[in-house]
Write a protein that holds these residues in place. Structure first.
Motif: not given
Length: 190
Positions: A6-7, A9, A68, A71-72, A75-76, A126-127, A129-130
């Motif tokens: 996971y990235r 930020r 995953d 999470l995606l 986030a989006s 956003v995706l 970077q997530e």
């Protein structure tokens, strides 16, 4: 990056310079892909950007799990629901309007369409970077698994039309896979 891929930020990234944006633009332009994405969006409420991200990640060798995808989506979704979706709805609504002269209405609709594209680019950022996606060589089966996983979170029993649409996206992402073989790969997953 954390140990799970996971990235963290950090810093500013130009959306149009990301490998995901480059990939998604090329994929979306391939025959049948845009139509397939829009069919899945309209039929099941799937996010086209997340479909494209699933394909890209799989092509890079990253197979997602349910966490995953969750999470995606988390986030989006705020960006998608509050910016992309309303701009899309406005553009579609404007297309039906006759009260404004055609040339003025079309010019305004094109401006809204441009804003919608910019909003989609930011959602893709956003995706991107997530979750860290390391460039690699994935197999078509990984892209298929990601697409299938995303669809089946909302449609547990995909229809023949669903498989055909996912196969069009998979064939676009992995042109070496014939459409009939893409359907077989997807059907074998579920």
């Amino acid at each position: 990056m954390t140990k799970h891929g996971y990235r963290e930020r950090s810093g500013s990234v130009s959306p149009e310079e990301t490998p995901f944006w480059q990939f998604s633009g090329a994929l979306y332009a391939r025959p049948g892909v845009a139509e397939a994405c829009l069919e899945l969006q309209d039929r099941h409420g799937l996010d086209v950007n997340l479909l494209l991200f699933c394909a890209w990640a799989g092509v890079q060798g990253r197979r997602f799990d349910g966490g995953d995808i969750g999470l995606l989506r988390s986030a989006s979704r705020p960006w998608h629901d509050n910016v992309v979706g309303p701009l899309r709805a406005a553009r579609r609504w404007l297309k039906q309007q006759t009260a404004v002269p055609d040339d003025l209405g079309e010019a305004f609709r094109e401006e809204v369409k441009s804003l919608e594209l910019q909003a989609e680019m930011l959602e893709q950022l956003v995706l991107y970077q997530e979750i860290e996606i390391v460039a690699g060589e994935g197999a078509p089966e990984e892209a298929a698994a990601n697409l299938h996983l995303y669809l089946t979170r909302f449609k547990p029993r995909p229809t023949d039309d669903d498989f055909a649409d996912l196969a069009a996206i998979l064939h676009g992402a992995c042109p070496q896979v014939a459409p009939v073989h893409a359907i077989r790969i997807l059907e074998d997953l579920g």
